[in-house]
Design an enzyme around this catalytic site. Structure first.
Site: not given
Ligand code: OXD
Ligand code: MN
Length: 605
Positions: A78, A220, A229, A249, A271, A273, A296, A386, A388
């Protein structure tokens, strides 16, 4: 590139039809494809991307129905600094968002999108966030020139003809425009991952007053899958404020006791955690079960019964791969065993995937996320940190039977947390709703410095919504506070702050984490049921040492003492830091939060 004839289904009517025509005139695609959301369409787009080099089909014996994509190295995450909230005024967006004037930004977007899809197919995706019969379901239409986005959106959202039918029956839709920003000149060869490589030319733009979304230059994740998001958090949070609900979130899980009692819990963590891990954890305590409803995003509304009801607007997991292992999250591993899209992980010689901390030995060699030959000895990470997996939620072995319930599930607890090496105890129960909102507003996560024992850098991330709140965060705090006036407070969920990441003087974690976090969840459920004890302290109600079920856990008494300690000096620093984070909101900060801060200061003496 194979394209589909520009043809519209008979059912499309104004204003959708007119809007799609307008967008096609602007973006000038070579073809238009209305997505029906079918399995056949999904398969043919995957096939198209295999032919094109965007996708590698994985070994069907190892990963049936799975594909690997590698993004452009500049397009891996992001882009918060290129994310804009274009409300009417700068104040409406607030001090935590990048604001831009909406009229000016619309002009910029029209310039960017003029001819942006030349040589490509424009896909039209009718999608719904939330079960179609949910009272807060929202419908979007995403226009995109990326087939990668189409197939990911099919996993992550309810997509296709059923949604189009709702629009044709009169349902409103949120327009979401997306382009990778790489038009093709006649005869120009395409690349596997087209995008705009210059970060300054990427735009992730939200117009909360329309509402609408325009995203340019990235293919992405959260930049491009606009249901996630952009719609389900930034736009939805602002719509929710107007309509009286909450877009958060948060993960949603159900903890079932040995006696079969269900407790639905939502939890917000910044993010990195372990939200996905907690959402589908395997409890270390016999007889207790966790089932997951989402990892999420939670949309939460007041039910007619005065309780808060939560539902997951998504249908898939877009999870971070590195660190996902049989120890940290066996259920996520099972969820991505088939029908999954992997992005930026290692391709193994036998056509499977691998990533760092997967809990299985690295292959002797492989292809790394940048498409280069790789060996573990190279000293480089094979998977991008990152990287996925995009996996259907229904494939999770512990998906909760109520996860698609249009009404959602009634919450009995809301958790906030973060990575906090010091000060914050293992679990802390708020005294009241206002105290709970204060806890959410003080959420943050701390990184430990390279040198052991040194204090880390704390980033305040209120409600874990810092990158996702679509309006002034001070007004967002006020919206949260307002629920105590809108219902019987006794019906509101109890609020807790948890911290699995406290470290001892030797730098080691004091708490084992993972499945043992169920011990804390159990205490929370027993508090709600009125069967667990707590000690009232200056900072909140903490577990008494005896009230935590530690059976079978070899936890040194000194660890437990520190985990449940009130570190007065640490809390005084915490108060100063929270006050500093509040200062930017000026007069707009709700007085109730200043009162909470003052009361905490006073209680600490
Ligand atoms: C974030 C995600 O960045 O869920 O929180 O990808
Ligand atoms: Mn997230």
């Amino acid at each position: 590139m194979t394209t589909v004839a520009p043809e519209q289904p008979r059912t499309a009517v104004h204003p959708l039809k007119a809007w799609v025509r307008e967008m096609a005139d602007l973006c000038q695609p070579a073809a238009i494809h209305w997505c029906d959301g079918s399995e056949a369409e999904y398969q043919s787009l995957c096939e198209l991307m295999v032919e094109h080099g965007t996708f590698t089909r994985l070994n069907p014996e190892k990963r049936p129905g799975c594909y690997l994509a590698r993004s452009h190295p500049s397009d891996v995450a992001r882009v918060e600094e290129r994310t804009f909230i274009c409300s009417r005024t700068r104040e409406a967006a607030g001090p935590t968002n990048n604001w831009a004037d909406p009229a000016e930004m619309k002009r910029t977007m029209h310039e960017r999108f003029r001819g942006a899809m030349r040589g490509r197919t424009m896909y039209v995706l009718p999608f719904a966030m939330g079960p179609l019969d949910s009272p807060i379901c929202k419908i979007g239409i995403q226009i995109t020139d990326s087939p990668y986005v189409v197939v990911n959106m099919r996993i992550m959202t309810r997509l296709g003809t059923v949604v189009l039918d709702r629009i044709n029956a009169g349902a409103a839709f949120i327009p979401c425009v997306h382009s990778v920003g790489a038009p093709l000149a006649p005869g120009q060869a395409d690349v596997p991952w087209p995008c705009e490589p210059d970060p300054q030319k990427k735009y992730i733009v939200h117009f909360p007053d329309d509402p609408s979304i325009w995203s340019y230059g990235s293919g992405y994740g959260g930049n491009a899958l606009l249901g996630k998001k952009c719609l389900a958090l930034r736009i939805a949070s602002s719509v929710a404020k107007r309509e009286g609900w909450l877009a958060e979130h948060m993960l949603i899980l159900c903890l079932t006791s040995p006696a079969g009692k269900k407790h639905y819990v939502a939890a917000a963590f910044p993010s990195a955690c372990g939200k996905t891990n907690l959402a589908m954890m395997q409890p270390a305590i016999p007889g207790w079960r966790v089932t997951t409803l989402g990892d999420d995003i939670a949309w939460i509304r007041l039910g007619q019964d005065g309780r808060l009801w939560a539902m997951n607007p998504e249908t898939g997991f877009f999870g971070v791969a590195p660190g996902t292992s049989a120890q940290s999250n066996p259920n996520a591993l099972a969820a991505c065993a088939k029908n999954t899209i992997f992005t930026n992980v290692v391709l193994t010689p036998d056509g499977d995937v691998w990533w760092e901390d997967m809990g299985v030995p690295a292959p002797a060699s492989g292809i790394d996320w940048e498409g280069n030959p790789w060996t573990p000895a190279s000293g480089k990470k094979g998977a991008h940190p990152n990287s996925r997996f995009t996996a259907p939620a229904a494939q999770c072995p512990v998906i909760d039977p109520a996860w698609e319930n249009p009404d959602g599930v009634p919450l009995c607890a809301i958790l906030f947390g973060g990575r906090r090496p010091a000060t914050i105890p293992l679990a802390n129960e708020a005294f009241s709703w206002e105290h709970g909102v204060f806890m959410g507003s003080a959420c943050g996560s701390e990184t430990t410095a390279a040198a052991l024992g040194q204090a880390g850098v704390l980033r305040r991330d209120p409600f874990a919504m810092l990158p996702f709140c679509g309006y002034n965060m001070a007004d967002y705090f006020a919206h949260w506070l307002s629920f105590a006036q809108r219902t019987d407070r006794a019906k509101l969920p109890k609020v807790y702050f948890v911290n699995w990441f406290r470290r001892g003087a030797n730098g080691k974690f004091l708490w084992p984490g993972y499945g043992d976090n169920a011990r804390v969840l159990k205490w929370i459920c027993e508090r709600i049921d009125g069967t667990a004890a707590a000690q009232t302290t200056a900072i909140g109600n903490l577990p008494t040492p005896e009230s935590l079920d530690l059976a079978g856990l070899d936890l040194p008494a000194e660890n437990l003492r520190q985990l449940l300690d009130v570190d007065v000096a640490g809390w005084k620093k915490e108060i100063a830091n929270v006050a500093e984070s509040y200062a930017k909101f000026g007069d707009r900060l709700p007085a109730a939060l200043t009162r909470q801060l003052d009361a905490l200061r006073e209680r600490l003496g």
